[in-house]
Write a protein that holds these residues in place. Structure first.
Motif, mmCIF file in Angstrom:
data_model
loop_
_atom_site.group_PDB
_atom_site.id
_atom_site.type_symbol
_atom_site.label_atom_id
_atom_site.label_comp_id
_atom_site.label_asym_id
_atom_site.label_seq_id
_atom_site.Cartn_x
_atom_site.Cartn_y
_atom_site.Cartn_z
ATOM 1 N N UNK A 1 -18.226 5.491 -32.504
ATOM 2 C CA UNK A 1 -17.084 6.274 -32.006
ATOM 3 C C UNK A 1 -15.900 5.357 -31.692
ATOM 4 N N UNK A 2 -14.726 5.939 -31.749
ATOM 5 C CA UNK A 2 -13.510 5.179 -31.445
ATOM 6 C C UNK A 2 -13.464 4.859 -29.955
ATOM 7 N N UNK A 3 -13.268 3.578 -29.667
ATOM 8 C CA UNK A 3 -13.204 3.127 -28.275
ATOM 9 C C UNK A 3 -12.360 1.869 -28.223
ATOM 10 N N UNK A 4 -11.665 1.648 -27.132
ATOM 11 C CA UNK A 4 -10.834 0.446 -27.029
ATOM 12 C C UNK A 4 -11.674 -0.824 -27.086
ATOM 13 N N UNK A 5 -11.040 -1.870 -27.602
ATOM 14 C CA UNK A 5 -11.699 -3.157 -27.631
ATOM 15 C C UNK A 5 -11.962 -3.602 -26.186
#
Length: 381
Positions: free
Chosen positions: A361-365
């Motif tokens: 899933x898209x998640x901040x670094x």
């Protein structure tokens, strides 16, 4: 008083559970036990903390310089060619300033010698034009005198012809003898001399007229070449050549200044700068990292005592924020994992985990992700 017997409550006989209901209860109890056991297994399975990372491209300095500006802020999406860093080289700036000063001085020198050449050209052209005008007047006079002499020559020649015809009459003692007596021999001689003089004068005037025309032609040719000769004499061409070379050198140095703009080599997200404007950087020194969000991975901190459960190529369970579960594969283990000391001494090892199965899933670094060992009989898509 009569004595009555005390009342007694009726005795209820116990009811027996039917065999079918007993079996149902046993099945329910067994399922609950299995669920609780699985839940306890999941709760007791060790979980480790991982941080989300991305593949990075280090943007480095190619020369010693000073950072002037960082146009792309941290977290900015950039494309290839976008300016990431603007640096300044004091020595290069000094060369540019000196070269600009040289160009200005040479431009002034070109203007000075050009103005001097223009003034000289005007004076020389005026002198040539005056000489040409005088020669044209002389040529016109010579031409007029030549025509007059030619007319005079023709007149005396016709007179001589007339005298000759009168003196050659055949009648003896006739009119011819009378004319011969009227025009003695000295008259014919004088006419011949005058005719010869007129012819000689006409020839001399023709020569003078030719000389004038020749000089006029020379002046006209000189007028055409005068500008270039005066420019060479004044040094205009040499000054312009020097100015051209100086401008080319200035352009070359300014192109080096364009090289002080460090551009993005690929698509990505700008990371946190490691240097700030005003800092002096050396060749090869990293200024900022460019993150590639398409190439993400996890770095899990695993206690050295539990590192034996991790093996390169094995899969692990990942729990992202929001309860989304994914699978990763171990790609890299520290060399000290296989050392016996790592199993006895408590320390933390960094384990690199890359995606496997479904996309993460898209998640901040930098997002925290729980990592746990995936049993061989458990599968998570």
């Amino acid at each position: 008083m009569s004595n009555a017997a005390p009342a007694t409550s009726p005795v209820v006989a116990p009811r027996l559970v039917s065999p079918s209901r007993f079996i149902l209860l046993a099945l329910v109890a067994g399922c609950c036990g299995m669920g609780i056991s699985a839940w306890l297994d999941g709760r007791t399975r060790p979980a480790f903390t991982g941080r989300l990372h991305a593949h990075t491209i280090s943007v480095t300095a190619g020369r010693s310089a000073r950072i002037v500006e960082l146009p792309a802020a941290s977290g900015t999406n950039v494309s290839p060619g976008d300016t990431l860093v603007v640096v300044s080289d004091d020595r290069l700036d000094a060369r540019i300033r000196q070269q600009e000063q040289d160009v200005k001085e040479l431009e002034a020198d070109v203007a000075r010698v050009t103005a001097a050449a223009d003034i000289e050209l005007q004076w020389r052209q005026r002198d040539l034009q005056a000489e040409q005008f005088e020669l044209q007047l002389k040529a016109a006079g010579f031409l007029q005198d030549k025509i007059s002499r030619q007319v005079e020559q023709i007149a005396w020649q016709e007179r001589l012809n007339a005298l000759s015809s009168w003196t050659t009459a055949e009648e003896p003692g006739g009119f011819g003898k009378l004319l011969q007596a009227s025009f003695p021999d000295d008259g014919r001689v004088q006419a011949m001399l005058r005719e010869d003089a007129a012819a000689t004068a006409a020839e001399a005037l023709s020569v003078q007229l030719g000389l004038c025309e020749q000089r006029i032609a020379e002046i006209q040719a000189l007028s055409k070449e005068l500008e270039s000769k005066i420019k060479v004499s004044a040094g205009v061409d040499l000054a312009q050549q020097r100015l051209t070379r100086a401008r080319e050198e200035l352009e070359s140095i300014q192109q080096q200044r364009e090289g002080l703009k460090i551009a993005s080599p690929a698509y990505g997200i700008v990371g946190v700068p490691q240097r700030q404007p005003g800092d002096i950087i050396q060749p090869g020194e990293t200024i900022v990292d460019l993150l590639d969000p398409e190439r993400r991975f996890l770095v899990a901190e695993v206690p050295s005592t539990a590192a034996v459960e991790f093996h390169a190529g094995s899969k692990v369970a990942l729990l992202f924020p929001g309860g989304e579960r994914r699978v990763g594969v171990i790609r890299e283990l520290p060399p000290q994992t296989d050392q016996p000391a790592a199993r006895t001494q408590e320390s933390f090892l960094e384990v690199r985990i890359e995606p496997a199965g479904r996309l993460w899933p898209t998640a901040p670094i930098g997002t925290r992700v729980d990592v746990s060992v995936l049993p061989a009989d458990e599968h998570i898509r």
